[in-house]
Design a protein around this motif. Structure first.
Motif, PDB file in Angstrom:
ATOM      1  N   TYR A  68       0.906  -1.213   0.275  1.00  0.00           N
ATOM      2  CA  TYR A  68       0.032   0.050  -0.164  1.00  0.00           C
ATOM      3  C   TYR A  68       0.870   1.091  -0.002  1.00  0.00           C
ATOM      4  CZ  TYR A  68      -3.933   3.065   1.053  1.00  0.00           C
ATOM      5  OH  TYR A  68      -4.942   3.828   1.495  1.00  0.00           O
ATOM      6  N   CYS A  69       2.016   1.501   0.728  1.00  0.00           N
ATOM      7  CA  CYS A  69       2.727   2.690   0.982  1.00  0.00           C
ATOM      8  C   CYS A  69       3.810   2.843   0.200  1.00  0.00           C
ATOM      9  CB  CYS A  69       3.057   2.589   2.440  1.00  0.00           C
ATOM     10  SG  CYS A  69       1.748   2.141   3.668  1.00  0.00           S
ATOM     11  N   ALA A 124      -6.110   4.257   5.330  1.00  0.00           N
ATOM     12  CA  ALA A 124      -6.193   2.632   4.744  1.00  0.00           C
ATOM     13  C   ALA A 124      -7.261   2.101   5.405  1.00  0.00           C
ATOM     14  CB  ALA A 124      -4.840   2.305   5.122  1.00  0.00           C
ATOM     15  N   LEU A 127      -8.780  -1.311   4.183  1.00  0.00           N
ATOM     16  CA  LEU A 127      -8.126  -2.016   3.618  1.00  0.00           C
ATOM     17  C   LEU A 127      -7.256  -3.007   4.330  1.00  0.00           C
ATOM     18  CD1 LEU A 127      -7.079   1.113   1.198  1.00  0.00           C
ATOM     19  CD2 LEU A 127      -8.660  -0.854   0.789  1.00  0.00           C
ATOM     20  N   MET A 133      -1.973  -2.567  10.408  1.00  0.00           N
ATOM     21  CA  MET A 133      -1.578  -1.140  10.711  1.00  0.00           C
ATOM     22  C   MET A 133      -0.440  -0.974  11.656  1.00  0.00           C
ATOM     23  SD  MET A 133      -5.007   0.976   9.628  1.00  0.00           S
ATOM     24  CE  MET A 133      -6.407   0.083  10.259  1.00  0.00           C
TER      25      MET A 133
END
Length: 160
Positions: A68-69, A124, A127, A133
């Motif tokens: 994602y990042c 996020a 997700l 996280m």
């Protein structure tokens, strides 16, 4: 007469827009905005990461981060290989920077979960699980050296 009025309006508007110029914020502006984010707008300052920084947890965080990042922050979290990182406004921060690392774990998790608008940092939430996280936060705390894309220091590599 109407034509002159509209021509004057267009000239004034053009002059106003041509006179507008975005410039780098001053040190005072940067300090103030940083204080506002750390003290007011970013939540989670009292939340504690329930996961220890084991090699397994950091690796799971790296895997979620990569999904994602890494598009904006690079695989190393320090913008390596991200050509637009310095050209967007505000620039994409290096996650190894003093400003980012000065957030508490709870604040970093809050930022991942909720994003920071209008900075371009998307949320996020929905997700990833809370567990994912929190583990991303562990990875952010154990980033590999800039540009190396190597193993985080928790593996005994050349990291921080």
């Amino acid at each position: 007469m109407k034509g002159i009025f509209w021509a004057a309006c267009v000239a004034v508007a053009a002059g106003a827009f041509c006179g507008c110029k975005a410039s780098k914020p001053s040190a005072l502006e940067t300090t103030f905005v940083s204080w506002v984010k750390h003290s007011i707008t970013v939540g989670g300052s009292h939340d504690r990461n329930p996961f220890p920084a084991t090699a397994e947890n950091v690796d799971e965080g790296r895997q979620a981060f990569t999904q994602y990042c890494s598009v904006c922050h690079g695989l190393d979290g320090q913008n390596t290989g991200v050509p637009f990182a310095d050209t967007v406004s505000p620039p994409v921060p290096s996650l190894d920077s003093r400003e980012v690392q000065s957030y508490s774990d709870g604040q970093l998790k809050w930022i991942i979960q909720n994003g920071i608008m209008p900075s371009g940092m998307p949320p996020a939430q929905g997700l990833f699980s809370d567990e994912d996280m929190w583990k991303m936060v562990l990875y952010i705390r154990h980033l590999p050296p800039k540009g190396s894309l190597g193993e985080p220091s928790v593996y005994g590599g050349a990291g921080k």
